[in-house]
Design a protein around this motif. Structure first.
Motif, PDB file in Angstrom:
ATOM      1  N   GLY A 106       1.958   4.269   6.131  1.00  0.00           N
ATOM      2  CA  GLY A 106       0.534   3.832   5.458  1.00  0.00           C
ATOM      3  C   GLY A 106      -0.749   3.848   6.704  1.00  0.00           C
ATOM      4  O   GLY A 106      -0.835   3.557   7.405  1.00  0.00           O
ATOM      5  N   VAL A 161       6.841   7.361   4.395  1.00  0.00           N
ATOM      6  CA  VAL A 161       5.301   7.442   4.698  1.00  0.00           C
ATOM      7  C   VAL A 161       4.641   6.109   5.141  1.00  0.00           C
ATOM      8  O   VAL A 161       5.103   4.949   5.660  1.00  0.00           O
ATOM      9  N   ALA A 209      -0.278   8.857   5.386  1.00  0.00           N
ATOM     10  CA  ALA A 209      -0.158   9.251   3.863  1.00  0.00           C
ATOM     11  C   ALA A 209      -0.257  10.095   3.169  1.00  0.00           C
ATOM     12  O   ALA A 209       0.027  10.358   2.149  1.00  0.00           O
TER      13      ALA A 209
END
Length: 157
Positions: A117, A115, A51
């Motif tokens: 996380g 991405v 992230a």
């Protein structure tokens, strides 16, 4: 399907990691439970970043490779074959044989990467990577080998 030159090199980088020698096993903490993750590319590899955007990785059933953009940790002197390469100490490769610090003249950072996380885990075969704030931890559950990289430190085993 057409691949960009960087994507093709990234996939080759993961494949070449497998040929490097192993390091000693030092163990590592267990991974958190898997959570929703990016989709694999048609070639069977995942391309993703954490992230914070400072760690980019490739993950497939034969191994993982991650590269950190900004780091402050000390690195060992590169081996002689790496002298002509422009980067050393920012990329680690993981295979069932162990972990390597790889010299390279390319990048794993791809525009538009998905991405992963913080706290999410992505797996392929026995390999998995877990994103942490500004860091990444990748492990091979089959061999126990792992690497961890953050801006201030790294661990391999």
């Amino acid at each position: 399907m057409k691949l960009t030159a960087i994507q093709a090199v990234s996939m080759v980088s993961v494949a070449t990691v497998i040929a490097f020698p192993a390091t000693a096993y030092a163990g590592g903490p267990p991974n958190p439970a898997p959570s929703p993750s990016p989709s694999p590319t048609p070639s069977g590899f995942y391309n993703f970043q954490n992230a914070a955007g400072n760690v980019s990785c490739n993950l497939g059933s034969s191994g993982a490779a991650c590269e950190i953009g900004n780091r402050s940790y000390a690195i060992p002197t590169p081996p002689p074959p790496c002298a002509q390469h422009s980067a050393w100490g920012d990329r680690f490769g993981l295979s069932s044989s162990g972990v390597t610090m790889d010299c390279h003249n390319d990048t794993l950072h791809l525009q538009g990467e998905q991405v992963l996380g913080d706290g999410q885990t992505l797996s392929s075969g026995t390999f998995s990577c877990t994103a942490e704030p500004s860091a990444m931890r990748c492990t091979d559950s089959g061999s126990g080998h792992f690497f961890y990289m953050s801006p201030g430190s790294y661990q391999i085993g």
